[in-house]
Design a protein around this motif. Sequence first.
Motif, PDB file in Angstrom:
ATOM      1  N   VAL A 105       0.829  -1.213   0.000  1.00 47.76           N
ATOM      2  CA  VAL A 105       0.000   0.000   0.000  1.00 47.76           C
ATOM      3  C   VAL A 105       0.859   1.256   0.000  1.00 47.76           C
ATOM      4  O   VAL A 105       0.550   2.235  -0.684  1.00 47.76           O
ATOM      5  CB  VAL A 105      -0.959  -0.004   1.204  1.00 47.76           C
ATOM      6  CG1 VAL A 105      -1.787   1.284   1.232  1.00 47.76           C
ATOM      7  CG2 VAL A 105      -1.881  -1.225   1.158  1.00 47.76           C
ATOM      8  N   ASP A 112       2.120  -5.150   2.579  1.00 43.27           N
ATOM      9  CA  ASP A 112       1.282  -4.887   3.736  1.00 43.27           C
ATOM     10  C   ASP A 112       0.093  -5.847   3.699  1.00 43.27           C
ATOM     11  O   ASP A 112       0.018  -6.739   2.856  1.00 43.27           O
ATOM     12  CB  ASP A 112       0.833  -3.429   3.706  1.00 43.27           C
ATOM     13  CG  ASP A 112       2.005  -2.466   3.531  1.00 43.27           C
ATOM     14  OD1 ASP A 112       2.872  -2.429   4.412  1.00 43.27           O
ATOM     15  OD2 ASP A 112       2.064  -1.781   2.482  1.00 43.27           O
ATOM     16  N   VAL A 114      -4.257  -6.122   3.833  1.00 42.83           N
ATOM     17  CA  VAL A 114      -5.575  -5.484   3.812  1.00 42.83           C
ATOM     18  C   VAL A 114      -6.581  -6.431   4.446  1.00 42.83           C
ATOM     19  O   VAL A 114      -6.634  -7.618   4.109  1.00 42.83           O
ATOM     20  CB  VAL A 114      -6.015  -5.130   2.379  1.00 42.83           C
ATOM     21  CG1 VAL A 114      -7.392  -4.461   2.398  1.00 42.83           C
ATOM     22  CG2 VAL A 114      -4.987  -4.224   1.716  1.00 42.83           C
ATOM     23  N   THR A 115      -7.368  -5.924   5.367  1.00 41.80           N
ATOM     24  CA  THR A 115      -8.376  -6.729   6.040  1.00 41.80           C
ATOM     25  C   THR A 115      -9.633  -5.904   6.246  1.00 41.80           C
ATOM     26  O   THR A 115      -9.671  -4.695   5.968  1.00 41.80           O
ATOM     27  CB  THR A 115      -7.858  -7.272   7.384  1.00 41.80           C
ATOM     28  OG1 THR A 115      -8.828  -8.179   7.936  1.00 41.80           O
ATOM     29  CG2 THR A 115      -7.595  -6.149   8.376  1.00 41.80           C
ATOM     30  N   ARG A 124      -9.476  -1.906   6.403  1.00 41.64           N
ATOM     31  CA  ARG A 124      -8.246  -1.419   7.019  1.00 41.64           C
ATOM     32  C   ARG A 124      -7.034  -2.040   6.335  1.00 41.64           C
ATOM     33  O   ARG A 124      -7.129  -3.091   5.704  1.00 41.64           O
ATOM     34  CB  ARG A 124      -8.199  -1.794   8.512  1.00 41.64           C
ATOM     35  CG  ARG A 124      -9.458  -1.476   9.282  1.00 41.64           C
ATOM     36  CD  ARG A 124      -9.328  -1.846  10.750  1.00 41.64           C
ATOM     37  NE  ARG A 124      -9.044  -3.243  11.002  1.00 41.64           N
ATOM     38  CZ  ARG A 124      -9.954  -4.204  11.062  1.00 41.64           C
ATOM     39  NH1 ARG A 124     -11.232  -3.903  10.848  1.00 41.64           N
ATOM     40  NH2 ARG A 124      -9.614  -5.455  11.324  1.00 41.64           N
ATOM     41  N   TRP A 125      -5.878  -1.377   6.505  1.00 39.58           N
ATOM     42  CA  TRP A 125      -4.638  -2.022   6.097  1.00 39.58           C
ATOM     43  C   TRP A 125      -3.613  -1.900   7.209  1.00 39.58           C
ATOM     44  O   TRP A 125      -3.570  -0.903   7.931  1.00 39.58           O
ATOM     45  CB  TRP A 125      -4.115  -1.491   4.764  1.00 39.58           C
ATOM     46  CG  TRP A 125      -3.628  -0.070   4.725  1.00 39.58           C
ATOM     47  CD1 TRP A 125      -4.391   1.053   4.606  1.00 39.58           C
ATOM     48  CD2 TRP A 125      -2.257   0.373   4.768  1.00 39.58           C
ATOM     49  NE1 TRP A 125      -3.591   2.178   4.582  1.00 39.58           N
ATOM     50  CE2 TRP A 125      -2.279   1.795   4.669  1.00 39.58           C
ATOM     51  CE3 TRP A 125      -1.022  -0.273   4.862  1.00 39.58           C
ATOM     52  CZ2 TRP A 125      -1.111   2.556   4.677  1.00 39.58           C
ATOM     53  CZ3 TRP A 125       0.145   0.488   4.870  1.00 39.58           C
ATOM     54  CH2 TRP A 125       0.084   1.876   4.770  1.00 39.58           C
ATOM     55  N   GLU A 127       0.265  -1.808   8.191  1.00 37.06           N
ATOM     56  CA  GLU A 127       1.533  -1.396   7.599  1.00 37.06           C
ATOM     57  C   GLU A 127       2.667  -2.305   8.054  1.00 37.06           C
ATOM     58  O   GLU A 127       2.998  -2.356   9.242  1.00 37.06           O
ATOM     59  CB  GLU A 127       1.831   0.049   7.982  1.00 37.06           C
ATOM     60  CG  GLU A 127       3.107   0.603   7.379  1.00 37.06           C
ATOM     61  CD  GLU A 127       3.381   2.022   7.812  1.00 37.06           C
ATOM     62  OE1 GLU A 127       4.489   2.527   7.532  1.00 37.06           O
ATOM     63  OE2 GLU A 127       2.486   2.640   8.445  1.00 37.06           O
ATOM     64  N   ILE A 163      -9.519  -3.815  -4.274  1.00 41.43           N
ATOM     65  CA  ILE A 163     -10.007  -4.427  -3.044  1.00 41.43           C
ATOM     66  C   ILE A 163     -11.531  -4.334  -3.033  1.00 41.43           C
ATOM     67  O   ILE A 163     -12.096  -3.247  -3.178  1.00 41.43           O
ATOM     68  CB  ILE A 163      -9.429  -3.722  -1.801  1.00 41.43           C
ATOM     69  CG1 ILE A 163      -7.889  -3.733  -1.853  1.00 41.43           C
ATOM     70  CG2 ILE A 163      -9.946  -4.374  -0.538  1.00 41.43           C
ATOM     71  CD1 ILE A 163      -7.276  -5.107  -1.838  1.00 41.43           C
TER      72      ILE A 163
END
Length: 390
Positions: A105, A112, A114-115, A124-125, A127, A163
Amino acid sequence: MKPSSLIASICVIAVGLLSASTSSNPPIAAPREVRFSRHFVAAESYESVGVIDVNKDGRPDLVSGDFWYENAEDRKNSFRRRKLIGDQKRYDQYYDDFSTIPLDVDADGDLDVVTGGYWGGSLRWLENTGADGKPWPVHEVAVVGNTETTRAWDVDGDGKIEIVPNNPGKPLKYFTLEKPNTFRQVNVAPTQGHGLGFGDINGDGKGDFIVTKGWLENMGDESDRRTGWELHEEFDIGVASVPVIVTDLNGDKRNDIIVGQGHGYGLHWYEQQMQDGRRSWIKHVIDEKNSQYHCMEWADIDGDKRPDLITGKRFRAHNDTDPGCYDEVGLYYFTWDGREFTKHTIAYGPAGVGKGTGIYFALADLRKTGRPDIIVAGKDGLSVFFNEGQ
């Protein structure tokens, strides 16, 4: 490896009637079937797992929930060492962490994660700040509503993933990474149900979305594939899996769909037919003896250059309120011969003997054998199933 190519390799499955308390077991399989060796990783109850080389030693590591698990050269000791990266919020018997999508990201060269979460309602992501065990900062992308799970597809055809959260009862949208740390939301439809797929339904070279009550045709042109979506209410696939698989099963140059019932019994494929310019769908049974086929992937597991269907029961999807919730837990791969599916049982039995899929699983070659291994999380723990070939 580019994030898009890594995502293409990601999915999960299991093996033999062996105890999950055993860390590593010999291969057990019927003749001519793929042999898997089961390797217990952790008893955590996160339902999602992804694959990232966190410490950059050339061996893919695992990321699941609050931890990353180190891959070791010695397979017996693989993933024993783990380090804390987060603090996923828990709601009753669930962690609010329903996908593990690797994506760089911030453009720093590290993948990273992503969830999204059902209760928090946010995308959210996390880091990736490295392998030293320090917490990975959490960044909110958008508040999207209850997130059943999240998937990654190249929606706009530019070679990079977008996404796409599945938000039942909420608008369908996707998020494209326009520049480092910045996602742009693209609206698709005013509502969606439980279940989501993506693929070219009408053969025009553009990807369409599959939703509960039909498919959304991509009306964009070559210059801009985001200009509009038209719903065709040609089927109702119920409380469907995420993803719904889009593929031409019978070789007639029309894509069909494969659908599991995420919170009930049934696994089916729908054959696309065209007559006099009218499209229709014929429903075929793959398996109706098992429930909670919530997650599935389409990949070559047995090395014959043809994709196989990898899926199984999500263990305690709704905490023992779904039909079949007290049935045995099973994971399977299904081979397709051009006419019908053949079911191959890899792990079956009570929890700890069988193995559930969780909500997001992964496929990756963890040992550089050229064969995809299967990594599966869930309320019944995290395990790796090393693919030993036939």
